[in-house]
Design a protein around this motif. Structure first.
Motif, mmCIF file in Angstrom:
data_model
loop_
_atom_site.group_PDB
_atom_site.id
_atom_site.type_symbol
_atom_site.label_atom_id
_atom_site.label_comp_id
_atom_site.label_asym_id
_atom_site.label_seq_id
_atom_site.Cartn_x
_atom_site.Cartn_y
_atom_site.Cartn_z
ATOM 1 N N PHE A 37 0.814 -1.208 0.000
ATOM 2 C CA PHE A 37 0.000 0.000 0.000
ATOM 3 C C PHE A 37 0.848 1.258 0.000
ATOM 4 O O PHE A 37 0.447 2.272 -0.562
ATOM 5 C CB PHE A 37 -1.009 -0.006 1.147
ATOM 6 N N GLN A 41 0.321 3.142 -3.673
ATOM 7 C CA GLN A 41 -0.589 4.283 -3.604
ATOM 8 C C GLN A 41 -0.556 5.148 -4.860
ATOM 9 O O GLN A 41 -1.589 5.655 -5.289
ATOM 10 C CB GLN A 41 -0.297 5.152 -2.382
ATOM 11 N N THR A 75 -7.351 2.928 3.490
ATOM 12 C CA THR A 75 -6.026 2.423 3.852
ATOM 13 C C THR A 75 -5.881 2.324 5.368
ATOM 14 O O THR A 75 -5.355 1.342 5.883
ATOM 15 C CB THR A 75 -4.914 3.320 3.262
#
Length: 187
Positions: A37, A41, A75
């Motif tokens: 992540f 992103q 997230t």
């Protein structure tokens, strides 16, 4: 606090778990989520911004802002929150007598020297990543609906279709990142 170039490089290298060596254990899903992540992103924001811009007809900056906020929310809640909760719950459950502690270790994707069922760890991690995809879709859909209601935007497109298409493409890219970063460990 100002970060110089050496500190930035050190932090970036520390985020690549394949480069880290340690004798301690940890939740593989939490490590994967953090690495994927953080580095994924840019891909996620780009893809979802383009999909939202195309679906809504809004400008790039407006679409980016909405996608950024939705992804920040998902997230925190799903990308890090779920793996952290899972890691903490299964950490305690690993103290159960055999074989149940071993099953908890596997379900929590704990990796450590002598961990039972390591041969299945990659597959369980992929299942959890699929579950995070589903939860992310629902989390971001809820975010968009609430945000749009607040700002008075009424979408003239299918929110479900937008969300699923954008996430199908963005998670395909994340899967590539997972395979590049973790291929030796997972398979």
């Amino acid at each position: 606090m100002k970060i110089n170039a050496r500190q930035l490089i050190a932090i970036s290298l520390a985020l690549f778990p394949a480069m880290a060596y340690a004798n301690g254990g940890g939740s593989l899903l939490l490590l994967i989520s953090a690495g994927v992540f953080v580095y994924g992103q840019i891909w996620i924001l780009l893809v979802e911004t383009l999909f939202l811009k195309r679906a809504s007809g809004q400008g790039t900056s407006v679409s980016f802002k909405q996608v950024f906020l939705a992804n920040l929310c998902s997230t925190i809640v799903v990308g890090f929150g779920l793996p952290l909760c899972l890691a903490l719950i299964t950490l305690g459950a690993m103290e159960l007598p055999a074989p149940y502690g071993g099953y908890a270790s596997l379900l929590g994707t704990w990796i450590y020297e002598g961990a039972p069922h390591l041969e299945y760890l990659g597959y369980v991690s992929i299942v959890w990543l699929f579950i995070t995809l589903l939860l992310t879709v629902f989390c971001e859909k809820a975010f968009y609906q609430r945000y749009w209601r607040k700002v008075g935007f009424v979408p003239e497109f299918s929110v479900d279709r937008f969300i699923w298409q954008a996430h199908a493409v963005s998670y395909s890219g994340l899967l590539v990142v997972v395979l590049v970063m973790w291929r030796e460990l997972l398979f």
